[in-house]
Design a protein around this motif. Structure first.
Motif, PDB file in Angstrom:
ATOM      1  N   THR A  65       0.910  -1.189   0.088  1.00 22.41           N
ATOM      2  CA  THR A  65       0.022  -0.084  -0.101  1.00 22.41           C
ATOM      3  C   THR A  65       0.945   1.340  -0.074  1.00 22.41           C
ATOM      4  O   THR A  65       0.618   2.014  -0.760  1.00 22.41           O
ATOM      5  CB  THR A  65      -1.011  -0.022   1.462  1.00 22.41           C
ATOM      6  N   LEU A  66       1.915   1.239   0.730  1.00 24.46           N
ATOM      7  CA  LEU A  66       2.891   2.467   0.996  1.00 24.46           C
ATOM      8  C   LEU A  66       3.528   2.429  -0.300  1.00 24.46           C
ATOM      9  O   LEU A  66       3.737   3.585  -0.916  1.00 24.46           O
ATOM     10  CB  LEU A  66       3.668   2.466   1.829  1.00 24.46           C
ATOM     11  N   TRP A  67       3.949   1.469  -0.944  1.00 21.91           N
ATOM     12  CA  TRP A  67       4.867   1.422  -2.270  1.00 21.91           C
ATOM     13  C   TRP A  67       3.763   1.954  -3.442  1.00 21.91           C
ATOM     14  O   TRP A  67       4.064   3.057  -4.023  1.00 21.91           O
ATOM     15  CB  TRP A  67       5.190   0.097  -2.645  1.00 21.91           C
ATOM     16  N   PHE A  68       2.649   1.725  -3.300  1.00 19.46           N
ATOM     17  CA  PHE A  68       1.562   2.020  -4.303  1.00 19.46           C
ATOM     18  C   PHE A  68       1.376   3.301  -4.142  1.00 19.46           C
ATOM     19  O   PHE A  68       1.310   4.200  -5.322  1.00 19.46           O
ATOM     20  CB  PHE A  68       0.261   1.061  -4.137  1.00 19.46           C
ATOM     21  N   LEU A  69       1.029   4.127  -2.956  1.00 19.98           N
ATOM     22  CA  LEU A  69       0.915   5.293  -2.708  1.00 19.98           C
ATOM     23  C   LEU A  69       2.095   6.107  -3.330  1.00 19.98           C
ATOM     24  O   LEU A  69       1.865   7.412  -3.687  1.00 19.98           O
ATOM     25  CB  LEU A  69       0.334   5.714  -1.341  1.00 19.98           C
ATOM     26  N   SER A  70       3.193   5.752  -3.024  1.00 20.58           N
ATOM     27  CA  SER A  70       4.272   6.565  -3.434  1.00 20.58           C
ATOM     28  C   SER A  70       4.491   6.577  -5.003  1.00 20.58           C
ATOM     29  O   SER A  70       4.941   7.700  -5.503  1.00 20.58           O
ATOM     30  CB  SER A  70       5.557   5.923  -2.856  1.00 20.58           C
TER      31      SER A  70
END
Length: 153
Positions: A65-70
């Protein structure tokens, strides 16, 4: 002064939804969340290592999720982010494979208790299948990310 006008290997913004490796994000969320909920909904009947399965599923769900949001929020990511994408998805595939093996072991060991705990056995079987599906998704994402990284460098 020569300027480098190489194209960015990673998509940003809404183009994340149109590139081949990054299309795997949504199924990774869905099936990873299913693993998480299926394992969390089973009863711990015997001493088993399902804590590792929960750790992997929760960690990968949060980090993906964090990677996708970045990727959605950073308009210009460097080539090192492309390599980090390869490394992360390769490690996630490896961790999910180890979690799938652990979950399969737990499910096989519960087979003798199916008459008493049939629902838990069915949930464990579903969790094993979902673990292997997520492993495949992360592995495919890693392969396509590697191809993207190699083509961009």
């Amino acid at each position: 002064m020569a300027s480098s006008t190489s194209s960015n290997p990673l998509p940003s913004g809404t183009s994340v939804f149109t590139t081949v490796p990054d299309l795997f994000f949504i199924p990774e969320f869905i099936f990873g969340g299913l693993v998480w909920t299926l394992v969390a909904s089973t009863k711990v009947l015997i001493a088993n290592p399902q804590g590792w399965v929960m750790f992997v599923s929760v960690f990968c769900f949060i980090f993906t999720t964090l990677w996708f949001l970045s990727l959605l929020s950073h308009p210009h990511l460097s080539l090192s982010f492309s390599l980090q994408d390869v490394v992360y998805h390769s490690l996630a595939a490896f961790f999910y494979l180890s979690a799938a093996v652990v979950q399969a072991y737990v499910t096989i060991s519960l087979k003798s208790l199916t008459s008493t705990f049939f629902k838990e056995y069915q949930l464990d079987i579903a969790a094993v299948v979902m673990c292997y599906v997520v492993t495949l998704l992360y592995a495919l994402h890693a392969v396509f990310s590697t191809m993207r990284w190699k083509n961009s460098s």
